[in-house]
Design an enzyme around this catalytic site. Structure first.
Site, PDB file in Angstrom:
ATOM      1  N   HIS A 117       5.265   2.906  16.727  1.00  0.00           N
ATOM      2  CA  HIS A 117       4.840   1.717  16.169  1.00  0.00           C
ATOM      3  C   HIS A 117       4.926   0.535  17.423  1.00  0.00           C
ATOM      4  O   HIS A 117       4.373   0.112  17.967  1.00  0.00           O
ATOM      5  CB  HIS A 117       6.470   1.646  14.943  1.00  0.00           C
ATOM      6  CG  HIS A 117       5.468   1.902  13.422  1.00  0.00           C
ATOM      7  ND1 HIS A 117       4.925   1.124  12.875  1.00  0.00           N
ATOM      8  CD2 HIS A 117       5.432   2.853  13.024  1.00  0.00           C
ATOM      9  CE1 HIS A 117       4.421   1.424  11.891  1.00  0.00           C
ATOM     10  NE2 HIS A 117       4.809   2.804  11.749  1.00  0.00           N
ATOM     11  N   GLY A 123       0.631  -1.243  -0.228  1.00  0.00           N
ATOM     12  CA  GLY A 123      -0.026   0.251  -0.506  1.00  0.00           C
ATOM     13  C   GLY A 123       0.697   1.354   0.093  1.00  0.00           C
ATOM     14  O   GLY A 123       2.059   1.236   0.173  1.00  0.00           O
ATOM     15  N   GLY A 124      -0.093   2.604  -0.222  1.00  0.00           N
ATOM     16  CA  GLY A 124       0.896   3.508   0.065  1.00  0.00           C
ATOM     17  C   GLY A 124       1.538   4.646   1.368  1.00  0.00           C
ATOM     18  O   GLY A 124       1.327   3.633   2.562  1.00  0.00           O
ATOM     19  N   ALA A 140      11.553  -4.963  12.758  1.00  0.00           N
ATOM     20  CA  ALA A 140      11.841  -3.997  12.444  1.00  0.00           C
ATOM     21  C   ALA A 140      13.435  -3.659  10.990  1.00  0.00           C
ATOM     22  O   ALA A 140      14.406  -3.609  12.331  1.00  0.00           O
ATOM     23  CB  ALA A 140      11.673  -2.597  13.388  1.00  0.00           C
ATOM     24  N   SER A 189       0.299  -1.555   8.030  1.00  0.00           N
ATOM     25  CA  SER A 189       1.494  -1.764   9.666  1.00  0.00           C
ATOM     26  C   SER A 189       0.327  -3.170  10.318  1.00  0.00           C
ATOM     27  O   SER A 189      -0.050  -3.301  11.389  1.00  0.00           O
ATOM     28  CB  SER A 189       2.607  -0.650  10.395  1.00  0.00           C
ATOM     29  OG  SER A 189       3.510  -0.699   9.501  1.00  0.00           O
TER      30      SER A 189
END
Length: 179
Positions: free
Chosen positions: A53, A10-11, A37, A17
């Site tokens: 994140h 995806g963009g 990561a 995520s």
């Protein structure tokens, strides 16, 4: 559930995520998840993104931070995990291209796919689709989008399922067997 490779494309800020994390939670059940990561905190903005994140991930997940040698860092610890969530190929390809070492991106991608094949864990891999815009005006940006496009194609060819995320919504490009 049998082992499978899932590619999430995806963009920027499309929800890749968070979708990948939900998928990992659903599929892991009581199993172990390793979050791989690839980003490095090279500036304040990236530090903040990495911290966000970290906060978004379940605390029971283990994390392996590895910006370059995913195979070398992952291979010794991969046993015992049910799910490996790799986020993301986009930054990893950039890291490889900008590394001091003379690393061939497609060779490294082959090594990474071999690592998946050699293990028992299912993998969920996140990557950006950067080929939807105009051709970049500078050579490095063109080389980068070309390399990432090839890496995404290699992963998509091997993947059991490929999902494209746009505006937080999943579009199944390549279904899982039996679906």
């Amino acid at each position: 559930m049998s082992k499978r490779l899932s590619l999430i494309l995806g963009g920027r800020r499309a929800g890749k995520s968070s979708y990948a994390q939900r998928l990992a939670q659903e599929r892991s059940g009581d199993g172990r998840v390793l979050f791989v990561a690839t980003a490095e905190a090279l500036d304040d903005d990236m530090s903040a993104r990495i911290q966000k994140h970290r906060e978004d991930r379940p605390s029971e997940w283990d994390t392996l931070e590895t910006p370059l040698d995913i195979v070398g860092d992952l291979s010794p610890v991969a046993d015992g995990y049910d799910i490996v969530l790799l986020d993301c190929l986009t930054i990893w390809v950039s890291n490889l291209m900008l590394a001091e070492a003379d690393l061939d991106v497609l060779d490294e991608t082959g090594r990474l796919l071999d690592c998946y094949q050699a293990g028992d864990a299912s993998w969920i891999v996140v990557s950006n689709e950067v080929g939807l815009g105009v051709v970049p005006v500078n050579r490095l940006a063109r080389d980068y989008s070309d390399q990432l496009g090839r890496v995404n194609q290699q992963f998509a060819a091997e993947a059991d399922e490929v999902t494209f995320i746009a505006a937080g919504l999943p579009l199944q490009l390549k279904p899982s067997p039996g679906t």
